[in-house]
Every structure is written in structure tokens, then in C-alpha cells.
Design a protein around this motif. Sequence first.
Motif, PDB file in Angstrom:
ATOM      1  N   GLY A 167       0.874  -1.225  -0.381  1.00 17.92           N
ATOM      2  CA  GLY A 167       0.114  -0.335  -0.077  1.00 17.92           C
ATOM      3  C   GLY A 167       0.929   1.510  -0.136  1.00 17.92           C
ATOM      4  O   GLY A 167       0.191   1.666  -1.172  1.00 17.92           O
ATOM      5  N   GLN A 168       2.027   1.232   0.437  1.00 13.76           N
ATOM      6  CA  GLN A 168       3.191   2.165   0.663  1.00 13.76           C
ATOM      7  C   GLN A 168       3.649   2.934  -0.632  1.00 13.76           C
ATOM      8  O   GLN A 168       3.775   4.321  -0.716  1.00 13.76           O
ATOM      9  CB  GLN A 168       3.806   2.804   1.528  1.00 13.76           C
ATOM     10  N   LEU A 169       4.724   1.460  -1.319  1.00 11.08           N
ATOM     11  CA  LEU A 169       4.824   1.570  -2.175  1.00 11.08           C
ATOM     12  C   LEU A 169       3.616   2.031  -3.799  1.00 11.08           C
ATOM     13  O   LEU A 169       4.003   2.663  -4.017  1.00 11.08           O
ATOM     14  CB  LEU A 169       5.829   0.571  -2.751  1.00 11.08           C
ATOM     15  N   ARG A 170       2.924   1.582  -3.601  1.00 12.20           N
ATOM     16  CA  ARG A 170       1.662   1.877  -4.173  1.00 12.20           C
ATOM     17  C   ARG A 170       1.171   3.263  -4.497  1.00 12.20           C
ATOM     18  O   ARG A 170       1.188   3.695  -5.777  1.00 12.20           O
ATOM     19  CB  ARG A 170       0.755   0.880  -3.940  1.00 12.20           C
ATOM     20  N   SER A 171       0.912   3.667  -2.651  1.00 11.70           N
ATOM     21  CA  SER A 171       0.337   5.096  -3.055  1.00 11.70           C
ATOM     22  C   SER A 171       1.966   5.978  -3.385  1.00 11.70           C
ATOM     23  O   SER A 171       1.644   7.316  -4.085  1.00 11.70           O
ATOM     24  CB  SER A 171       0.343   5.305  -1.719  1.00 11.70           C
ATOM     25  N   ALA A 172       2.947   6.393  -3.372  1.00 13.15           N
ATOM     26  CA  ALA A 172       4.205   6.828  -3.859  1.00 13.15           C
ATOM     27  C   ALA A 172       4.325   6.976  -4.702  1.00 13.15           C
ATOM     28  O   ALA A 172       4.384   7.815  -5.631  1.00 13.15           O
ATOM     29  CB  ALA A 172       5.533   6.547  -2.674  1.00 13.15           C
ATOM     30  N   LEU A 173       4.477   5.542  -5.651  1.00 10.73           N
ATOM     31  CA  LEU A 173       4.479   5.571  -6.784  1.00 10.73           C
ATOM     32  C   LEU A 173       3.003   6.515  -7.507  1.00 10.73           C
ATOM     33  O   LEU A 173       4.013   6.969  -8.798  1.00 10.73           O
ATOM     34  CB  LEU A 173       4.674   3.814  -7.334  1.00 10.73           C
ATOM     35  N   SER A 174       2.224   6.319  -7.290  1.00  3.09           N
ATOM     36  CA  SER A 174       1.211   7.002  -7.707  1.00  3.09           C
ATOM     37  C   SER A 174       1.584   8.325  -8.435  1.00  3.09           C
ATOM     38  O   SER A 174       0.648   9.594  -8.909  1.00  3.09           O
ATOM     39  CB  SER A 174      -0.181   6.149  -7.141  1.00  3.09           C
ATOM     40  N   ALA A 175       1.586   8.881  -6.748  1.00  5.34           N
ATOM     41  CA  ALA A 175       1.969  10.414  -6.755  1.00  5.34           C
ATOM     42  C   ALA A 175       2.936  10.304  -7.667  1.00  5.34           C
ATOM     43  O   ALA A 175       3.120  12.020  -8.324  1.00  5.34           O
ATOM     44  CB  ALA A 175       2.222  10.610  -5.712  1.00  5.34           C
ATOM     45  N   ALA A 176       4.084   9.787  -7.548  1.00  6.36           N
ATOM     46  CA  ALA A 176       5.598  10.144  -7.840  1.00  6.36           C
ATOM     47  C   ALA A 176       4.993  10.470 -10.295  1.00  6.36           C
ATOM     48  O   ALA A 176       5.950  11.252 -10.507  1.00  6.36           O
ATOM     49  CB  ALA A 176       6.462   9.157  -8.015  1.00  6.36           C
ATOM     50  N   ALA A 177       3.837   8.923 -10.188  1.00  8.47           N
ATOM     51  CA  ALA A 177       3.683   9.015 -11.702  1.00  8.47           C
ATOM     52  C   ALA A 177       3.435  10.179 -11.870  1.00  8.47           C
ATOM     53  O   ALA A 177       3.008  11.201 -13.411  1.00  8.47           O
ATOM     54  CB  ALA A 177       2.352   8.313 -11.843  1.00  8.47           C
ATOM     55  N   ARG A 178       2.651  11.335 -11.097  1.00  6.77           N
ATOM     56  CA  ARG A 178       2.093  12.721 -11.619  1.00  6.77           C
ATOM     57  C   ARG A 178       2.622  13.781 -12.073  1.00  6.77           C
ATOM     58  O   ARG A 178       2.660  14.960 -12.345  1.00  6.77           O
ATOM     59  CB  ARG A 178       0.904  12.934 -10.472  1.00  6.77           C
ATOM     60  N   VAL A 179       4.143  13.613 -11.863  1.00  5.08           N
ATOM     61  CA  VAL A 179       5.226  15.008 -10.909  1.00  5.08           C
ATOM     62  C   VAL A 179       6.351  14.318 -12.064  1.00  5.08           C
ATOM     63  O   VAL A 179       7.371  15.158 -12.615  1.00  5.08           O
ATOM     64  CB  VAL A 179       5.574  15.140  -9.953  1.00  5.08           C
ATOM     65  N   ALA A 180       6.425  12.944 -12.076  1.00  3.08           N
ATOM     66  CA  ALA A 180       7.603  12.827 -12.742  1.00  3.08           C
ATOM     67  C   ALA A 180       7.809  12.616 -14.719  1.00  3.08           C
ATOM     68  O   ALA A 180       6.798  12.754 -14.739  1.00  3.08           O
ATOM     69  CB  ALA A 180       8.195  11.825 -12.517  1.00  3.08           C
ATOM     70  N   ASP A 181       8.647  13.653 -15.259  1.00  4.64           N
ATOM     71  CA  ASP A 181       9.011  13.380 -15.992  1.00  4.64           C
ATOM     72  C   ASP A 181       9.335  12.444 -17.109  1.00  4.64           C
ATOM     73  O   ASP A 181       8.902  12.104 -18.515  1.00  4.64           O
ATOM     74  CB  ASP A 181      10.307  14.694 -16.899  1.00  4.64           C
ATOM     75  N   GLY A 182       8.549  10.620 -16.808  1.00  2.00           N
ATOM     76  CA  GLY A 182       9.324   9.807 -17.890  1.00  2.00           C
ATOM     77  C   GLY A 182       9.065   8.261 -16.231  1.00  2.00           C
ATOM     78  O   GLY A 182       9.260   8.810 -15.224  1.00  2.00           O
TER      79      GLY A 182
END
Length: 409
Positions: free
Chosen positions: A245-260
Motif C-alpha cells: 500500500g505504501q509503495l503503490r501510493s508513493a509511485l502513483s504520486a510520483a507518476a503525476r510529477v515525474a517526466d517519465g
Amino acid sequence: MRKPQIDYAAVFHALPGMVALLTPDLVYADANEDFLRLAGRSREQLMGRYIFDVFPEHPDEPAAAGMRETRASMLRVVATGERDTMALLRYDIEDRERPGRWLEHYWSPVNAPVLGPDGDVVLIVHRVEEVTELIHARGGPGNDRSARVLEAELYTRARELQELNERLRRTQARDREVALALQAAMLPAPTPVGHHRAAVRYRPAVGALNVCGDWYDLVDLPGDRIAVAVGDVVGHGLGAAGVMGQLRSALSAAARVADGPARALEALGLYARHVDGAESTTVVKVYIDWATHTITYSSAGHPPPALLHHDGTMTFLDRATDPPLGARPEHVPRPEASTAFTEGATLVLYTDGLVERRYEDIDAGLDRLAGSLVRHGQAAPEALADALLADLLPATGNTDDTALVIIRL
């Protein structure tokens, strides 16, 4: 057919073996006929009386500890609401017909709770097996008293082990239910990803403790783009589900701001260094851009996504694979690769439960996936997801979780 009316009071009194009911204050509320007969007491001598007033301990027996052990067991039941199996004990009973004369008895008791509507213990079921005959020598050669004691002890230990196994099974079942509920809350059916068709599946492993940390995620991005991820945390049970749950939430947030996808996985890797149990997690991240008809991807030790082209050929996206999270002592930029797609192609992301089998090379599982995907690839995503699971998972259930995401491009 009329349902039979059961007289449970009559059933209780006819139960074979010694069974009594006591209040949480250890006062007799009822006893069956075998209990009265084998304990040598009448119903009037028991009902409403404190157990150790009815059965005081032998005052002249220096090794007597039955009263203390029985009381402790019953109070544990009241405090915990859990069944308690006692070791074999000697508990002598004063002869009702000859006061002052004590009859030697050996008992093997089990105490179990009866819970009220509020979850509190309202009664204690006190079941006793009379094993005195096992202990007493019956006369004749070879009937050794110490051997009888050992035999009864072994019998009791075997029953204790059975009780412990049953308690462990119940605990494991509760853990599995909680973990599955946690995963269901974290892995809901995806919201529509623009106008594109997608299907997701999650299949838990068979077995009480085999709930794992597989996850998937779909994120809408600006423009006609989405980000998709599938990951797998090492381990089983509630711990793995929590890390997931922690990793999924963190990656979901990162996907919205990372350029790839590579930058998103780098951010996740840095975060995972501070999450106990996140090491060696595998994950693949994919960005899909319909404006340019391009798939960009990066993998942290995860099985490669499969791309079924419109002409029926298939490609594994394996040109940007790096070690799992936490595998390197220092931060290193992750690789990224891109490939073009045509409208009508199908992208499949999955966890290793879909393709890996013990004692088999992973390539064999990937070949099965490729063959199944080519056979069923023209089906709609929902039907294709069901077909892949039917083809690739054992009919009796898998020993590892499986997450699956299918997107019609």
C-alpha cells in the motif's frame, strides 16, 4: 419438510463425557449426566456453588496443584475469550460417602468460552476427560504405572498440539481475511482511463498465509496519456500488504510529477529505502501516449510487459530492465526505453505469479503467455483477462498472487 425442533438442553445432558458450564465467577451453572456420575456429585451439590468449594484440593497431598492450575486456565479463558487446553493433572476427590477419604483421579481438561452478544465471556464450557484408568495399573505382568503415566501425558500433549494447530489455523485465517480486505481496499476496480478500454484482475494465492504484496495502478496524465504500474513486494501476509500500500501510493504520486517512468521509479527507490520490507520489490512502470502512439517504460527487476501488435505478432518490452528496489547501496539513474504502437494493439502487464512456476525456467512461462496472448488477443480486454488466467494459472490455484492489467491501445 418440517424442520425438527432440537431440545438443546436434552442434548447437553446426553453428551458423552464430562461437561459442565460455569459462570465467569467459576460458579456451576449446569453439568451433564456423565459429569455428575463420574465426579460423584449430585446436581444439587453443584448448581450455584463455587467450583473449588465443591471440589477442594487434597489437603494432605504435597504435590497437589490442580486447583491452582484449573483456576488459572479458567481465568485465562475469561480474560482472552480463547479456548485453553490444560496439561494432564492429578486432582483427587473426597469420597462423598466417606468424608476424609480421598479418591485418586487424573483429569485432562479443556476450558472454552461462550461469548455473549457484546463479545464478553458469559459461560465457560469445562470439558474433562477422566484418564484415571489409563494411569492405574490393571494388575498382571507388564502393567507398569510409570508407563501408564507417560502414555497419558503423551495423549494430553498430542491433544494440546492439536489445539495449538487449530488456534494457529484460526489466526492465519483472520490474517488472510484482513490482508485480502486491505488489498481489496487498495486495489479497487480502475476508473475509466480516458476513452480507452482496460481490464484488471487480482488473484490471491491459495493457502492461509500466502496473501502477498502484488499491486497494480492506473493514473490519468495530462493530454491523451496514462501511466500504468504493476509491482510485487517480497513476503506474505499483512506485512507485505502494508508495504504494498505504501509503495503503490508513493509511485502513483510520483507518476503525476515525474517526466517519465524511469524518474518515477527513481523517486520510488529513494522512498523505499525508508520503508521496512520494501527491499527487493519489483515493479514496472509504463507511460502510454496516444498522441505520439508511443509506449515508454522502465522496469525494476520485474517480468517484461507484453505488447501484442495489431498484426498478431508479439513483443516483450525488455530493453529497460534494472535491479529491484533497494538492490544497490547507492542511488543510480534507471534506464528507460520507448516503442511505437498502432491503434488496436494490446498491452499486458502482470506479476510473476502468472508465469513463474517452481522448478521451471521463467522462459517457459513467458512462452505460455505469448502463445495464449496470440490465441486470444482479438478478444475484448475483459474476456482476454479471463482467458489468460484460465490458460496460465493452475486449476487448483496458484501458490503466488497474480496481478494482471490489460489495455487496448
